[in-house]
Design an enzyme around this catalytic site. Structure first.
Site, PDB file in Angstrom:
ATOM      1  CG  HIS A  98     -61.334 -27.446   3.624  1.00  0.00           C
ATOM      2  ND1 HIS A  98     -61.223 -28.157   4.737  1.00  0.00           N
ATOM      3  CD2 HIS A  98     -59.925 -26.633   3.900  1.00  0.00           C
ATOM      4  CE1 HIS A  98     -60.188 -28.251   5.270  1.00  0.00           C
ATOM      5  NE2 HIS A  98     -59.459 -27.382   4.970  1.00  0.00           N
ATOM      6  CD  GLU A 150     -57.151 -26.353   0.575  1.00  0.00           C
ATOM      7  OE1 GLU A 150     -56.109 -26.337   1.483  1.00  0.00           O
ATOM      8  OE2 GLU A 150     -58.169 -25.326   0.966  1.00  0.00           O
ATOM      9  CG  HIS A 151     -57.224 -31.265   3.316  1.00  0.00           C
ATOM     10  ND1 HIS A 151     -56.516 -31.519   4.195  1.00  0.00           N
ATOM     11  CD2 HIS A 151     -57.764 -29.961   3.390  1.00  0.00           C
ATOM     12  CE1 HIS A 151     -56.535 -30.484   4.877  1.00  0.00           C
ATOM     13  NE2 HIS A 151     -57.087 -29.642   4.452  1.00  0.00           N
ATOM     14  CD  GLU A 191     -57.945 -27.828   8.293  1.00  0.00           C
ATOM     15  OE1 GLU A 191     -58.289 -26.503   7.692  1.00  0.00           O
ATOM     16  OE2 GLU A 191     -57.673 -28.505   7.512  1.00  0.00           O
TER      17      GLU A 191
END
Length: 442
Positions: A66, A69-70, A146
Site C-alpha cells: 500500500h 501504491e502511494h 490514513e
C-alpha cells in the site's frame, strides 16, 4: 531497452452482459491484456493491475504494498511529483489506485482520445519511478495518518483487524492491508524500492482497457508503450503459508467507549474461487445471500429482526475472488435492551435450524434471480466490468472463468448450498467478536 514483437491477438468468442466484446492478448515480455469494447460513450477506463498485494509482503514489512501504491504518484524521469494525476485531471478525467491482499491496481477514466497518453504514463512509472528521501518520508506520514483516520479512529475497523488476525492463524490474510502501525513507521526508501523493482514489471501486470476502443487500437498503443519494457527476473511464485487444522473456536471481546451500537460478528473460513472449479464459491455466494443478503427477507433478518424482534440489523457477506481461503462474515446488531450474549445465542439457534431444515426451494429460486439481476446491473458499468476482470485475473482466474461464472451460479443446487453450509459453518474454524462501549458479561 529491448523491443519485443507481438504475439497473435486472441479474441474470446463470448460476450458478457450488454453484448460487450471481450478480447485478450499477451506480449512476449509477459504483459497480459484484456479489452472490453463498449461504444456507448466516448470514454475509456484504463487499468494496470499488478499481481502483488499485502499477502505477498515479507514478514515484518506489512503495509509496503500500500505504501508503494502511494509512492507511484511521485515523479519519474519524465513526470514531476503529482504531474500524473494533474495531467489526468486536466483532461477532465479522474484517476486513483487501490491495494488488496492479492493485487494492486491503478486506473484512469478519461475521454477515449486520451488513452494513448494514459498508457504512456503508466508504462513510464512501471519502470521509471524516482523516489527521494523526502518523498518517502512525506508519504509514510500520509499512510500513517490514513491509518489513524480509517482504522484507529473506527472501533469496527480495529475489531475487524483483530478478527482477521485470529481467523488466519498462519496465513498472511491475517495482517491488515494498510499494515500494522509499528511496522509502517519503520518502512524505508530501500524497502519501497526493493519491492518496486522486484514486482512492478510487465510480466507481473495485467492491462485492462474498457470502453470506446477496439482491440486493434489497444494493441498498437500497448505495443508502443509497454512492448519495450523488460520483464523482471526477481518475481517469485506466490506460495503462501497455509492454515493448519483449526481445532478450537476463538473469541474476541473488544471494548471501546466510542461504540454507539454494540454488535456480534463472526467469521468462518470459506473456500475461494478456483480456476475451472468455481462451484463451491458459487454455492457460497448463494449461501451468504440466503442467510443475510437481504435486510428484510433473508433467513437471519426474518428470524432475528421480525419474528423474534431482537435485532435492528443482521447480514452476511462473502467474496471468493482471492488466491487462498476466503471467509464468510455474519453480523448481528441487537436492540438496545438485548445483550450480546443473547444475540449470539439467537444467532447460533438460527444457524442450527438452517442446517437442519435446509433451503426453501421458492426462496432459493428468488435469490438466484436476484443474484443474476445484480450481475447484469453491475455489467452495465464499464469500470465495474474492468474491475471484475482485473481482480479475477490477478488471483489466477481466466477470462473464461469470469464468463462462465453466471452459468456456474445458475447451476448451483440446494444440495450444493447445504454441502458448503455444513463444511463452512463449523465452530472450530470460526472467530466470534463482540464490540461494545463497556465490559459486558460473556
Amino acid at each position: 531497452m529491448r523491443t519485443f514483437a507481438w504475439l497473435a491477438l486472441t479474441t474470446i468468442l463470448a460476450q458478457p452482459a450488454l453484448g460487450a466484446e471481450i478480447s485478450e492478448f499477451s506480449l512476449p515480455n509477459g504483459l497480459q491484456a484484456v479489452v472490453i469494447e463498449d461504444h456507448r460513450a466516448p470514454v475509456v477506463v484504463n487499468m494496470v493491475w499488478y499481481r502483488i498485494g499485502a499477502a505477498d509482503e515479507a514478514s515484518g514489512h506489512s503495509g509496503v504494498a500500500h505504501f508503494l501504491e502511494h509512492l507511484m504518484f511521485q515523479g519519474t524521469g519524465n513526470l514531476a511529483p503529482g504531474e500524473f494525476s494533474a495531467t489526468v485531471e486536466a483532461t477532465g478525467g479522474n484517476d486513483n489506485a487501490f491495494t488488496s491482499w492479492d493485487y494492486t491496481a491503478y486506473f484512469q477514466r478519461v475521454a477515449s482520445s486520451e488513452l494513448d497518453r494514459m498508457m504512456q504514463m503508466e508504462a513510464d512509472r512501471m519502470v521509471g519511478l524516482k523516489l527521494t528521501v523526502e518523498d518517502v518520508a512525506t508519504e509514510r506520514d500520509v499512510i500513517i495518518q490514513e491509518r489513524a483516520q480509517r482504522t484507529d479512529s473506527e472501533p469496527s475497523a480495529l475489531l475487524g483487524e483483530q478478527l482477521d488476525a485470529a481467523l488466519y492463524m498462519n496465513h498472511p490474510y491475517g495482517r491488515p492491508v494498510i499494515g500494522w502501525k509499528h511496522e509502517m513507521e519503520a518502512l524505508t526508501r530501500e524497502d519501497a524500492i526493493a519491492f518496486y523493482r522486484a514486482n512492478y514489471a510487465p510480466n507481473n501486470a495485467i492491462l485492462v482497457v474498457a470502453g470506446d476502443v477496439t482491440p486493434q487500437q489497444v494493441k498498437a498503443m500497448a505495443e508502443k508503450h509497454f512492448g519495450p519494457l523488460p520483464p523482471s527476473t526477481a518475481i517469485t511464485p506466490r506460495l503462501r503459508p497455509s492454515e493448519p487444522p483449526q481445532l478450537a473456536p476463538r473469541r474476541i471481546a473488544m471494548v471501546d467507549e466510542r461504540v454507539s451500537e454494540p454488535y456480534v460478528t463472526r467469521s468462518y473460513l470459506a473456500p475461494e474461487r478456483n480456476p475451472g472449479d468455481q462451484r463451491k464459491a458459487a454455492a457460497m455466494v448463494l449461501l451468504a445471500e440466503l442467510l443475510g443478503g437481504n435486510p428484510t427477507t433473508s433467513v437471519l433478518a426474518r428470524s432475528l429482526q421480525f419474528d423474534q424482534k431482537i435485532a435492528v440489523y443482521s447480514g452476511a457477506g462473502y467474496d471468493g475472488t482471492s488466491i487462498d481461503t476466503s471467509s464468510l462474515q455474519i453480523t448481528v446488531v441487537p436492540l438496545p435492551d438485548v445483550s450480546l450474549k443473547d444475540a449470539e445465542a439467537a444467532l447460533d439457534k438460527v444457524l442450527a435450524k438452517f442446517l437442519t431444515d435446509g433451503v426453501d426451494a421458492e426462496e432459493f429460486a428468488r435469490i438466484k434471480a436476484q443474484v443474476r439481476a445484480a450481475d447484469v446491473y453491475a455489467s452495465d458499468s464499464t469500470q465495474g466490468l474492468a474491475q471484475k476482470y482485473g481482480a479475477a485475473l490477478t488471483v489466477g482466474l481466466s477470462v473464461k472463468d469470469v464468463q462462465d461464472w453466471p452459468g456456474v451460479v445458475a447451476d448451483v443446487t440446494t444440495d450444493d448450498v447445504m454441502s458448503v453450509a455444513r463444511e463452512v459453518l463449523v465452530p472450530q474454524q470460526s472467530v466470534t467478536g463482540w464490540l461494545s462501549a463497556k465490559e459486558v458479561a460473556q
